[in-house]
Design a protein around this motif. Structure first.
Motif, PDB file in Angstrom:
ATOM      1  N   UNK B  32       0.839  -1.195   0.000  1.00  0.00           N
ATOM      2  CA  UNK B  32       0.000   0.000   0.000  1.00  0.00           C
ATOM      3  C   UNK B  32       0.878   1.251   0.000  1.00  0.00           C
ATOM      4  N   UNK B  33       0.561   2.165  -0.883  1.00  0.00           N
ATOM      5  CA  UNK B  33       1.259   3.454  -0.949  1.00  0.00           C
ATOM      6  C   UNK B  33       0.254   4.573  -0.729  1.00  0.00           C
ATOM      7  N   UNK B  34       0.728   5.644  -0.121  1.00  0.00           N
ATOM      8  CA  UNK B  34      -0.124   6.815   0.121  1.00  0.00           C
ATOM      9  C   UNK B  34       0.433   8.016  -0.641  1.00  0.00           C
ATOM     10  N   UNK B  35      -0.491   8.802  -1.177  1.00  0.00           N
ATOM     11  CA  UNK B  35      -0.129   9.996  -1.938  1.00  0.00           C
ATOM     12  C   UNK B  35      -0.988  11.169  -1.479  1.00  0.00           C
ATOM     13  N   UNK B  36      -0.414  12.362  -1.566  1.00  0.00           N
ATOM     14  CA  UNK B  36      -1.148  13.590  -1.303  1.00  0.00           C
ATOM     15  C   UNK B  36      -1.288  14.339  -2.618  1.00  0.00           C
ATOM     16  N   UNK B  37      -2.523  14.744  -2.935  1.00  0.00           N
ATOM     17  CA  UNK B  37      -2.755  15.486  -4.166  1.00  0.00           C
ATOM     18  C   UNK B  37      -3.406  16.826  -3.852  1.00  0.00           C
ATOM     19  N   UNK B  38      -2.623  17.882  -3.999  1.00  0.00           N
ATOM     20  CA  UNK B  38      -3.157  19.231  -3.840  1.00  0.00           C
ATOM     21  C   UNK B  38      -3.971  19.599  -5.072  1.00  0.00           C
ATOM     22  N   UNK B  39      -4.866  20.541  -4.913  1.00  0.00           N
ATOM     23  CA  UNK B  39      -5.755  20.933  -6.005  1.00  0.00           C
ATOM     24  C   UNK B  39      -4.962  21.396  -7.216  1.00  0.00           C
ATOM     25  N   UNK B  40      -5.242  20.808  -8.369  1.00  0.00           N
ATOM     26  CA  UNK B  40      -4.591  21.207  -9.610  1.00  0.00           C
ATOM     27  C   UNK B  40      -3.192  20.664  -9.801  1.00  0.00           C
ATOM     28  N   UNK B  41      -2.786  19.744  -8.956  1.00  0.00           N
ATOM     29  CA  UNK B  41      -1.438  19.178  -9.065  1.00  0.00           C
ATOM     30  C   UNK B  41      -1.487  17.657  -9.155  1.00  0.00           C
ATOM     31  N   UNK B  42      -0.351  17.088  -9.474  1.00  0.00           N
ATOM     32  CA  UNK B  42      -0.230  15.644  -9.497  1.00  0.00           C
ATOM     33  C   UNK B  42      -0.026  15.098  -8.097  1.00  0.00           C
ATOM     34  N   UNK B  43      -0.343  13.842  -7.885  1.00  0.00           N
ATOM     35  CA  UNK B  43      -0.116  13.231  -6.567  1.00  0.00           C
ATOM     36  C   UNK B  43       1.359  13.231  -6.187  1.00  0.00           C
ATOM     37  N   UNK B  44       1.608  13.410  -4.883  1.00  0.00           N
ATOM     38  CA  UNK B  44       2.960  13.377  -4.334  1.00  0.00           C
ATOM     39  C   UNK B  44       3.076  12.194  -3.380  1.00  0.00           C
ATOM     40  N   UNK B  45       4.118  11.408  -3.553  1.00  0.00           N
ATOM     41  CA  UNK B  45       4.321  10.190  -2.768  1.00  0.00           C
ATOM     42  C   UNK B  45       4.616  10.536  -1.315  1.00  0.00           C
ATOM     43  N   UNK B  46       3.878   9.898  -0.391  1.00  0.00           N
ATOM     44  CA  UNK B  46       4.109  10.095   1.047  1.00  0.00           C
ATOM     45  C   UNK B  46       4.970   8.958   1.582  1.00  0.00           C
ATOM     46  N   UNK B  47       4.450   7.740   1.511  1.00  0.00           N
ATOM     47  CA  UNK B  47       5.210   6.560   1.912  1.00  0.00           C
ATOM     48  C   UNK B  47       4.520   5.297   1.414  1.00  0.00           C
ATOM     49  N   UNK B  48       5.234   4.181   1.589  1.00  0.00           N
ATOM     50  CA  UNK B  48       4.757   2.888   1.135  1.00  0.00           C
ATOM     51  C   UNK B  48       4.946   1.858   2.252  1.00  0.00           C
ATOM     52  N   UNK B  49       3.960   0.965   2.370  1.00  0.00           N
ATOM     53  CA  UNK B  49       4.018  -0.091   3.363  1.00  0.00           C
ATOM     54  C   UNK B  49       3.971  -1.465   2.717  1.00  0.00           C
ATOM     55  N   UNK B  50       4.829  -2.325   3.229  1.00  0.00           N
ATOM     56  CA  UNK B  50       4.881  -3.710   2.784  1.00  0.00           C
ATOM     57  C   UNK B  50       5.289  -4.556   3.967  1.00  0.00           C
ATOM     58  N   UNK B  51       4.638  -5.675   4.166  1.00  0.00           N
ATOM     59  CA  UNK B  51       4.903  -6.560   5.305  1.00  0.00           C
ATOM     60  C   UNK B  51       4.881  -5.775   6.620  1.00  0.00           C
TER      61      UNK B  51
END
Lengths: 112, 114
Positions: B32-51
């Motif tokens: 699972x990965x999380x992203x933040x997307x501000x209005x009018x912009x592309x998603x920005x990677x926050x972090x990723x979880x595995x195991x």
């Protein structure tokens, strides 16, 4: 650092036309690229991907072209339909981990 | 076959509060990965979880933290909320195998900070 950008922020086409959305990437070590479509109020939807050992890949009405020499990616949509209206993002996937680097997106407007 | 689901769909908080967002990955996915997307912009990677561990992190402060559960679902926690944290928070899932593959996104949680 890594960055993925787009040349045109907005592209307006007529229904039935072919659309071409362009993308430039800066990391020459990138080996995997994805195009996503994002409609208003929705999350990004996978369209097509391409690996760096390929120059072209075709899907249903869509084609992605990769030019590694100039670090350029394009998405071609054939016979564009009003339902294709959305924001399109290209993204680069890191080599070691599945981290996506997105550009700011191109809005595609299709007029009937 | 359920895709990626996120809850809640919308949330309003005030500055200084804390928030928890939830994500259930697509069936068969373990990352699972999380992203933040501000209005009018592309998603920005926050972090990723595995195991159940954070595998990679983007350029976000420690106020952003996460967790992954044994059933692969995940939470994103943000402490001491700032006005600038207002955004669409997207969860994406994938299967951790060798080689790249597309991530599948949920429709996000729209977080508004007043």
């Amino acid at each position: 650092g890594e960055s993925v950008g787009l040349h045109l922020p907005t592209l307006s086409v007529q229904e039935g036309d072919n659309s071409i959305i362009n993308c430039a990437y800066s990391n020459s070590a990138s080996d995997y690229f994805i195009w996503y479509k994002q409609e208003s109020g929705k999350g990004p939807q996978f369209i097509i991907d391409i690996r760096s050992n390929m120059d072209k890949r075709q899907g249903q009405r869509v084609t992605v072209l990769l030019n590694k020499t100039v670090k350029h990616l394009s998405l071609q949509i054939a016979a564009t339909q009003p339902g294709d209206s959305a924001v399109y993002f290209c993204a680069e996937n890191g080599i070691s981990f599945q981290k996506l680097v997105f550009g700011t997106g191109t809005r595609l407007l299709v007029s009937p | 076959d359920a895709g990626v689901t996120q809850s809640p769909t919308h949330l309003i908080k005030t500055r200084g509060q804390q928030v928890t967002l939830r994500c259930s990955p697509k069936s068969g996915h373990d990352t699972v990965s999380w992203y933040q997307q501000a209005l009018g912009q592309g998603p920005q990677f926050i972090f990723q979880y595995y195991e159940e561990e954070e595998r990679q992190r983007g350029n976000f402060p420690d106020r952003f933290s996460g967790h992954q559960f044994p059933n692969y679902s995940s939470e994103l926690n943000v402490n001491a909320l700032l006005l600038g944290d207002s955004a669409l928070y997207l969860c994406a899932s994938s299967l951790a195998v060798h080689g790249n593959q597309p991530q599948h996104f949920g429709d996000g949680t729209r977080l508004s900070i007043l």
